[in-house]
Design a protein around this motif. Sequence first.
Motif, mmCIF file in Angstrom:
data_model
loop_
_atom_site.group_PDB
_atom_site.id
_atom_site.type_symbol
_atom_site.label_atom_id
_atom_site.label_comp_id
_atom_site.label_asym_id
_atom_site.label_seq_id
_atom_site.Cartn_x
_atom_site.Cartn_y
_atom_site.Cartn_z
ATOM 1 N N ASP A 101 1.045 -1.173 -0.092
ATOM 2 C CA ASP A 101 0.060 -0.005 0.078
ATOM 3 C C ASP A 101 0.977 1.247 0.076
ATOM 4 O OD1 ASP A 101 -2.430 -1.593 0.120
ATOM 5 O OD2 ASP A 101 -1.897 -1.597 2.365
ATOM 6 N N LEU A 102 2.160 1.123 -0.307
ATOM 7 C CA LEU A 102 3.216 2.210 -0.375
ATOM 8 C C LEU A 102 2.719 3.332 -1.408
ATOM 9 C CD1 LEU A 102 6.273 0.222 0.042
ATOM 10 C CD2 LEU A 102 5.589 1.911 1.546
ATOM 11 N N SER A 103 3.050 4.534 -1.670
ATOM 12 C CA SER A 103 2.629 5.341 -2.569
ATOM 13 C C SER A 103 3.355 4.902 -3.842
ATOM 14 C CB SER A 103 3.281 6.805 -2.383
ATOM 15 O OG SER A 103 4.810 6.927 -2.534
ATOM 16 N N GLU A 104 2.710 5.355 -5.038
ATOM 17 C CA GLU A 104 3.491 4.988 -6.379
ATOM 18 C C GLU A 104 4.880 5.360 -6.702
ATOM 19 O OE1 GLU A 104 2.099 2.867 -8.528
ATOM 20 O OE2 GLU A 104 0.564 2.526 -6.959
ATOM 21 N N THR A 105 5.168 6.471 -5.966
ATOM 22 C CA THR A 105 6.599 7.130 -6.213
ATOM 23 C C THR A 105 7.399 6.457 -5.405
ATOM 24 O OG1 THR A 105 5.615 9.198 -6.137
ATOM 25 C CG2 THR A 105 7.740 9.073 -5.772
ATOM 26 N N VAL A 106 7.098 5.951 -4.282
ATOM 27 C CA VAL A 106 8.053 5.026 -3.420
ATOM 28 C C VAL A 106 8.251 3.602 -4.095
ATOM 29 C CG1 VAL A 106 8.316 3.575 -1.277
ATOM 30 C CG2 VAL A 106 7.853 6.034 -1.350
ATOM 31 N N LYS A 107 7.133 3.185 -4.458
ATOM 32 C CA LYS A 107 7.211 1.739 -5.300
ATOM 33 C C LYS A 107 8.015 1.957 -6.564
ATOM 34 C CE LYS A 107 2.466 0.190 -4.282
ATOM 35 N NZ LYS A 107 1.290 -0.309 -5.078
ATOM 36 N N LYS A 108 8.125 2.713 -7.194
ATOM 37 C CA LYS A 108 8.785 3.143 -8.689
ATOM 38 C C LYS A 108 10.105 3.142 -8.147
ATOM 39 C CE LYS A 108 9.719 6.790 -11.997
ATOM 40 N NZ LYS A 108 10.924 7.064 -11.290
ATOM 41 N N HIS A 109 10.637 3.969 -7.150
ATOM 42 C CA HIS A 109 11.903 4.045 -6.945
ATOM 43 C C HIS A 109 12.711 2.802 -6.098
ATOM 44 C CE1 HIS A 109 12.415 8.058 -8.003
ATOM 45 N NE2 HIS A 109 11.491 8.757 -7.124
ATOM 46 N N ALA A 110 11.844 2.274 -5.182
ATOM 47 C CA ALA A 110 12.214 0.867 -4.809
ATOM 48 C C ALA A 110 12.542 -0.236 -5.618
ATOM 49 C CB ALA A 110 11.210 0.732 -3.493
ATOM 50 N N ILE A 111 11.558 -0.279 -6.545
ATOM 51 C CA ILE A 111 11.552 -1.579 -7.539
ATOM 52 C C ILE A 111 12.992 -1.204 -8.587
ATOM 53 C CG2 ILE A 111 10.649 -2.503 -9.729
ATOM 54 C CD1 ILE A 111 7.835 -2.218 -8.183
ATOM 55 N N SER A 112 13.042 0.088 -8.866
ATOM 56 C CA SER A 112 14.120 0.585 -9.746
ATOM 57 C C SER A 112 15.713 0.198 -9.208
ATOM 58 C CB SER A 112 14.109 1.866 -10.212
ATOM 59 O OG SER A 112 15.109 2.372 -10.852
ATOM 60 N N ILE A 113 15.665 0.237 -7.912
ATOM 61 C CA ILE A 113 16.912 0.203 -7.140
ATOM 62 C C ILE A 113 17.155 -1.430 -7.138
ATOM 63 C CG2 ILE A 113 18.072 0.561 -4.996
ATOM 64 C CD1 ILE A 113 16.523 3.116 -4.422
#
Length: 411
Positions: A101-113
């Motif tokens: 349920d994290l924000s889309e911005t946090v998801k995007k950055h974490a997955i990218s890393i």
Amino acid sequence: MKTLYLDAFSGMSGDMFLGALIDLGIDLHAIETELKKLHVSGYTLTAERIAKSAIYGTNFDVVLDSGEKDHGFIEHREQEHHGHHHGRHLDDIVKLIENSDLSETVKKHAISIFQDIGRAESKVHNVPLNEVHFHEVGALDSIVDIVGSCIAMELLGVDNVKCSTITDGTGFIDVAHGRMPVPVPAVAQMLTERTIPVKQNTQVHTELLTPTGLGIVKEFVSEFSSLDQNDDIQKVGYGFGKRDTGLFNALRVFVLEKTDSHADVSATHDQVIQIETNIDDQTAEGLGYAMDQLLANGALDVFFTPIQMKKNRPGVKLTVLVKEQDQDQLIRLIFKATTAKGVRYIPYQRTIMQRSFKKVTYRNMIVRLKVASFNDIKRITPEYEDCKEIAEKFDLPLNTVYDEVKKLYQE
């Protein structure tokens, strides 16, 4: 425009980065609350403010309820051979983040890393990306470090991230596959995808730059440079590393505010360059990002004008006003940040108001003022962000703060 500057004189890891942001004032409980949206357990966060070399900073750690800390990549078949099934594939970690349920911005950055680290491990160990498998409890501390760092960045809310040259150590360290040279193979591989300035300190015989730390740098840092004379330092924080290097092992971070626009101007005439280009194939988010980057790197003004292009296609005209000495740098940035394939430019003479910048104290808080004048005309403009902070802190109407601050200067 606020910038986070990473002074990586002793390398960087995930816990150092999180410790430094917490030391800047990011609330640990806010990070914990957001991390619960991952729906994983088995860990506790600690953040203790301590002194090292008589300098106070924050020592952040992820304490696991059971199991060991992350030792990096380990082959799936090797785990099966030893009867361990507690790891997570890269795909498992990505799904865990996507289903949270994290924000889309946090998801995007974490997955990218994680994908960046996974690509490097895949290349180093010659296995398909979907077979990249992490040690013990799915590298739980790395998941918390990376996702927690992305949460902290969202909470910090800076416009830009810059970094110094990153210092790594030398020698060898023990990892999941035995004794490895510094930089460790995953870090070395990650450095092949982007030009990142790294130097080795021959006095330090251990790792300073971890794959997690480098992944965070690659995801968020837009520029590698020294501190600029026009950077106004607002806050300083320190995040301590766990290794005993024999030196001061910390990541120092600064919150900066660009002061180019806060320089006094005594002239009433000058010359600027107006750069224009027409764009019809870029998203609104991409255009907004380009505007932020141009303003952060010295543009005097940036604006968009709706236009109709060939075949009646809707588009926008990007207009950028720059100082003559910044023309080449900002044209390059336009090409980098937009889909433009060409620009046009023309010099313009301007008549401008003289400007000076003052500070006053209101309710024990500093407020910056811009004082503009031309002949007998004078205009005083308080800094919006300073007034907004006071209005929120003391529950006052914003206009009341503006009016009272102006009176203070006039007195």
